[in-house]
Scaffold this motif. Structure first.
Motif, PDB file in Angstrom:
ATOM      1  N   MET A  47      -5.058  25.871   9.942  1.00  0.00           N
ATOM      2  CA  MET A  47      -5.721  25.575  11.204  1.00  0.00           C
ATOM      3  C   MET A  47      -6.357  24.194  11.174  1.00  0.00           C
ATOM      4  SD  MET A  47      -5.887  27.082  14.048  1.00  0.00           S
ATOM      5  CE  MET A  47      -6.579  26.562  15.621  1.00  0.00           C
ATOM      6  N   ASP A  48      -6.948  23.814  10.035  1.00  0.00           N
ATOM      7  CA  ASP A  48      -7.523  22.474   9.917  1.00  0.00           C
ATOM      8  C   ASP A  48      -6.436  21.403   9.979  1.00  0.00           C
ATOM      9  OD1 ASP A  48     -10.096  23.400   9.757  1.00  0.00           O
ATOM     10  OD2 ASP A  48     -10.126  23.485   7.557  1.00  0.00           O
ATOM     11  N   LEU A  49      -5.308  21.642   9.324  1.00  0.00           N
ATOM     12  CA  LEU A  49      -4.201  20.687   9.386  1.00  0.00           C
ATOM     13  C   LEU A  49      -3.614  20.619  10.786  1.00  0.00           C
ATOM     14  CD1 LEU A  49      -2.363  21.521   6.026  1.00  0.00           C
ATOM     15  CD2 LEU A  49      -3.907  19.606   6.500  1.00  0.00           C
ATOM     16  N   TYR A  50      -3.603  21.743  11.473  1.00  0.00           N
ATOM     17  CA  TYR A  50      -3.109  21.764  12.851  1.00  0.00           C
ATOM     18  C   TYR A  50      -3.996  20.922  13.767  1.00  0.00           C
ATOM     19  CZ  TYR A  50      -1.826  23.642  17.441  1.00  0.00           C
ATOM     20  OH  TYR A  50      -1.442  23.768  18.758  1.00  0.00           O
ATOM     21  N   ASP A  51      -5.314  20.951  13.539  1.00  0.00           N
ATOM     22  CA  ASP A  51      -6.225  20.127  14.333  1.00  0.00           C
ATOM     23  C   ASP A  51      -6.004  18.632  14.076  1.00  0.00           C
ATOM     24  OD1 ASP A  51      -7.358  22.385  15.423  1.00  0.00           O
ATOM     25  OD2 ASP A  51      -8.980  22.496  13.949  1.00  0.00           O
ATOM     26  N   LEU A  52      -5.600  18.287  12.848  1.00  0.00           N
ATOM     27  CA  LEU A  52      -5.321  16.883  12.548  1.00  0.00           C
ATOM     28  C   LEU A  52      -4.025  16.400  13.196  1.00  0.00           C
ATOM     29  CD1 LEU A  52      -6.228  16.651   8.740  1.00  0.00           C
ATOM     30  CD2 LEU A  52      -7.580  15.834  10.676  1.00  0.00           C
ATOM     31  N   GLN A 122     -12.438  23.257   1.099  1.00  0.00           N
ATOM     32  CA  GLN A 122     -13.618  23.308   1.958  1.00  0.00           C
ATOM     33  C   GLN A 122     -13.158  23.040   3.383  1.00  0.00           C
ATOM     34  OE1 GLN A 122     -16.714  20.656   0.672  1.00  0.00           O
ATOM     35  NE2 GLN A 122     -17.314  21.949  -1.040  1.00  0.00           N
ATOM     36  N   SER A 123     -13.515  23.933   4.273  1.00  0.00           N
ATOM     37  CA  SER A 123     -13.081  23.813   5.661  1.00  0.00           C
ATOM     38  C   SER A 123     -13.807  22.676   6.367  1.00  0.00           C
ATOM     39  CB  SER A 123     -13.316  25.128   6.398  1.00  0.00           C
ATOM     40  OG  SER A 123     -12.987  25.005   7.760  1.00  0.00           O
ATOM     41  N   ALA A 124     -13.202  22.202   7.454  1.00  0.00           N
ATOM     42  CA  ALA A 124     -13.826  21.136   8.234  1.00  0.00           C
ATOM     43  C   ALA A 124     -15.106  21.610   8.906  1.00  0.00           C
ATOM     44  CB  ALA A 124     -12.841  20.611   9.278  1.00  0.00           C
ATOM     45  N   SER A 125     -15.254  22.915   9.118  1.00  0.00           N
ATOM     46  CA  SER A 125     -16.468  23.442   9.739  1.00  0.00           C
ATOM     47  C   SER A 125     -17.680  23.342   8.821  1.00  0.00           C
ATOM     48  CB  SER A 125     -16.243  24.903  10.149  1.00  0.00           C
ATOM     49  OG  SER A 125     -15.896  25.689   9.024  1.00  0.00           O
ATOM     50  N   ASN A 126     -17.453  23.103   7.519  1.00  0.00           N
ATOM     51  CA  ASN A 126     -18.583  22.967   6.591  1.00  0.00           C
ATOM     52  C   ASN A 126     -19.220  21.584   6.635  1.00  0.00           C
ATOM     53  OD1 ASN A 126     -18.014  25.571   5.736  1.00  0.00           O
ATOM     54  ND2 ASN A 126     -16.777  24.916   3.995  1.00  0.00           N
ATOM     55  N   ARG A 193      -8.728  14.072   1.072  1.00  0.00           N
ATOM     56  CA  ARG A 193     -10.040  13.953   1.690  1.00  0.00           C
ATOM     57  C   ARG A 193      -9.873  13.278   3.056  1.00  0.00           C
ATOM     58  NH1 ARG A 193     -10.361  16.797  -1.950  1.00  0.00           N
ATOM     59  NH2 ARG A 193     -11.822  16.813  -3.719  1.00  0.00           N
ATOM     60  N   VAL A 194     -10.658  13.743   4.023  1.00  0.00           N
ATOM     61  CA  VAL A 194     -10.604  13.199   5.386  1.00  0.00           C
ATOM     62  C   VAL A 194     -11.985  12.668   5.732  1.00  0.00           C
ATOM     63  CG1 VAL A 194     -10.026  13.661   7.789  1.00  0.00           C
ATOM     64  CG2 VAL A 194      -8.844  14.910   5.966  1.00  0.00           C
ATOM     65  N   TYR A 195     -12.036  11.412   6.211  1.00  0.00           N
ATOM     66  CA  TYR A 195     -13.299  10.750   6.510  1.00  0.00           C
ATOM     67  C   TYR A 195     -13.328  10.295   7.964  1.00  0.00           C
ATOM     68  CZ  TYR A 195     -13.633  10.457   1.413  1.00  0.00           C
ATOM     69  OH  TYR A 195     -13.670  10.752   0.078  1.00  0.00           O
ATOM     70  N   ARG A 196     -14.555  10.188   8.458  1.00  0.00           N
ATOM     71  CA  ARG A 196     -14.824   9.640   9.788  1.00  0.00           C
ATOM     72  C   ARG A 196     -15.464   8.265   9.612  1.00  0.00           C
ATOM     73  NH1 ARG A 196     -14.202  11.193  15.458  1.00  0.00           N
ATOM     74  NH2 ARG A 196     -15.626   9.845  16.589  1.00  0.00           N
ATOM     75  N   THR A 197     -14.973   7.273  10.330  1.00  0.00           N
ATOM     76  CA  THR A 197     -15.490   5.913  10.200  1.00  0.00           C
ATOM     77  C   THR A 197     -16.684   5.709  11.128  1.00  0.00           C
ATOM     78  OG1 THR A 197     -13.964   5.068  11.887  1.00  0.00           O
ATOM     79  CG2 THR A 197     -13.215   5.018   9.597  1.00  0.00           C
ATOM     80  N   PRO A 216     -10.882  18.485   6.536  1.00  0.00           N
ATOM     81  CA  PRO A 216     -10.986  19.407   5.409  1.00  0.00           C
ATOM     82  C   PRO A 216     -10.849  18.701   4.062  1.00  0.00           C
ATOM     83  CG  PRO A 216      -8.791  19.497   6.341  1.00  0.00           C
ATOM     84  CD  PRO A 216      -9.573  18.571   7.216  1.00  0.00           C
ATOM     85  N   SER A 217     -11.325  19.364   3.005  1.00  0.00           N
ATOM     86  CA  SER A 217     -11.229  18.865   1.642  1.00  0.00           C
ATOM     87  C   SER A 217     -10.337  19.822   0.852  1.00  0.00           C
ATOM     88  CB  SER A 217     -12.619  18.770   1.006  1.00  0.00           C
ATOM     89  OG  SER A 217     -12.531  18.418  -0.355  1.00  0.00           O
ATOM     90  N   LEU A 218      -9.219  19.278   0.339  1.00  0.00           N
ATOM     91  CA  LEU A 218      -8.217  20.115  -0.324  1.00  0.00           C
ATOM     92  C   LEU A 218      -7.838  19.513  -1.668  1.00  0.00           C
ATOM     93  CD1 LEU A 218      -5.965  20.731   2.780  1.00  0.00           C
ATOM     94  CD2 LEU A 218      -7.119  22.540   1.537  1.00  0.00           C
ATOM     95  N   ASN A 219      -7.749  20.369  -2.681  1.00  0.00           N
ATOM     96  CA  ASN A 219      -7.191  20.004  -3.983  1.00  0.00           C
ATOM     97  C   ASN A 219      -5.883  20.754  -4.162  1.00  0.00           C
ATOM     98  OD1 ASN A 219      -9.577  18.625  -4.244  1.00  0.00           O
ATOM     99  ND2 ASN A 219     -10.274  19.692  -6.074  1.00  0.00           N
ATOM    100  N   PHE A 220      -4.808  19.984  -4.419  1.00  0.00           N
ATOM    101  CA  PHE A 220      -3.488  20.585  -4.562  1.00  0.00           C
ATOM    102  C   PHE A 220      -3.008  20.443  -6.006  1.00  0.00           C
ATOM    103  CE2 PHE A 220      -3.281  19.167  -0.020  1.00  0.00           C
ATOM    104  CZ  PHE A 220      -3.194  20.426   0.547  1.00  0.00           C
ATOM    105  N   ALA A 221      -2.307  21.467  -6.476  1.00  0.00           N
ATOM    106  CA  ALA A 221      -1.570  21.409  -7.735  1.00  0.00           C
ATOM    107  C   ALA A 221      -0.086  21.409  -7.395  1.00  0.00           C
ATOM    108  CB  ALA A 221      -1.912  22.600  -8.635  1.00  0.00           C
ATOM    109  N   LEU A 222       0.649  20.466  -7.963  1.00  0.00           N
ATOM    110  CA  LEU A 222       2.069  20.333  -7.660  1.00  0.00           C
ATOM    111  C   LEU A 222       2.847  21.464  -8.322  1.00  0.00           C
ATOM    112  CD1 LEU A 222       2.597  16.485  -8.048  1.00  0.00           C
ATOM    113  CD2 LEU A 222       2.289  17.789  -5.960  1.00  0.00           C
ATOM    114  N   MET A 223       3.650  22.151  -7.505  1.00  0.00           N
ATOM    115  CA  MET A 223       4.484  23.239  -8.019  1.00  0.00           C
ATOM    116  C   MET A 223       5.950  22.809  -7.932  1.00  0.00           C
ATOM    117  SD  MET A 223       2.071  25.272  -8.820  1.00  0.00           S
ATOM    118  CE  MET A 223       2.855  26.833  -9.137  1.00  0.00           C
TER     119      MET A 223
END
Length: 306
Positions: A47-52, A122-126, A193-197, A216-223
């Motif tokens: 849902m956070d990626l959909y908003d982006l 961490q969701s964007a709502s946080n 990481r997503v930032y607002r200027t 949102p803040s996301l940590n991915f591990a490559l599979m």
């Protein structure tokens, strides 16, 4: 066998014309799919990626028993149906928990696909920061030497840029650059990481820019990953001949974008150039040396007195 689509209505004809190949293609749309099972983390992350990605996104709410690394024809058929060249599918299982599969299509067939496992989220709502404006174009930044040294990571970084770059525009004003998406590469992991200027006052004409994390803040591990070969990737990056600017002779461009031109001139006749009429530039008559000596000698003779 290629299926020829036909329509009897004007609206259907406009849809087919919009999907037809063009010299300048439409902005890429992303398709959001759910696997056989999902959990709360996958649903909120998608849902956070959909908003982006809005409005260049289409979200499917039903669960689908897709296994893209085993059968890729399913996503190719869905991409053609919804006219989407980008896709992401979220799934969760006991053996493979919290997975997001990012991919892209070219000419109706799979080009690149990477499976990432969410290790921290961490969701964007946080984050109590104003969110991204609908339809704005973000700035995508790739950090880490792995995006340059590792061939697979280099292709995955290109996938992220293609996925999140937003609409194609010719110019972006400074006030319109609101969002910065940063991908940091590590060993078999990617941090998003997503930032607002925010533009602050400074002592110069250029404002001081500050970044506030808005999620949102996301940590991915490559599979798993499935990347196209070099020939197919070069074909996907090929530009139409109509968009390639013709090289102008004796014209170059420096690193700052300034055009430098070399002009060749023929031999100039400086005698025929009209100059300012000044006494010093007037032509004086040539005097013979003998005449000059006679004139000088006549001046030295004494004058006779009466």
């Amino acid at each position: 066998m290629v299926r020829v689509e036909k329509t009897k209505t004007r609206k259907g004809k406009r849809v087919l014309d919009d999907r037809a190949p063009k010299t300048i293609e439409n902005d890429k749309k992303a398709l959001f799919l759910k696997g056989n099972k999902t959990n709360e983390i996958i649903n909120h992350a998608m849902m956070d990626l959909y908003d982006l990605k809005k409005p260049l996104a289409a979200k499917m709410d039903r669960h689908n028993p897709f296994h893209l690394f085993e059968d890729e024809t399913v996503i190719e058929r869905w991409g053609s149906k919804f006219d989407a060249s980008l896709f992401v599918m979220g799934s969760n299982s006991k053996k493979r928990p919290n997975l997001l599969t990012f991919g892209r299509l070219h000419d109706g067939q799979l080009l690149d696909m990477a499976e990432l496992r969410i290790t921290a989220y961490q969701s964007a709502s946080n984050f109590e920061v104003s969110k991204m404006t609908l339809g704005s174009k973000p700035c995508v930044v790739l950090e880490g030497s792995e995006f340059e040294s590792d061939p697979d990571m280099k292709r995955i970084g290109n996938l992220f840029v293609d996925w999140f770059r937003g609409p194609t525009v010719s110019k972006v004003r400074l006030e319109g650059l609101e969002t910065v998406i940063v991908f940091t590469a590590g060993k078999d992991e990617v941090l998003m990481r997503v930032y607002r200027t925010q533009l602050k006052k400074s002592s110069t004409a250029t404002p001081r820019v500050e970044l506030l994390e808005m999620g949102p803040s996301l940590n991915f591990a490559l599979m798993r990953r499935k990347l196209a070969d070099t020939s197919l990737f070069k074909e996907a990056c090929k530009k139409p001949a109509a968009l390639i600017a013709k090289r102008r002779k004796n014209l170059s461009e420096d690193v700052f974008g300034n055009q430098l031109a070399r002009v060749h001139l023929g031999k100039q006749n400086t005698d025929a150039i009209q100059t300012r009429k000044v006494k010093a530039l007037r032509d004086t008559p040539l005097v013979d040396d003998n005449e000059a000596e006679e004139d000088h000698g006549s001046d030295d003779e004494p004058m006779e007195s009466d």
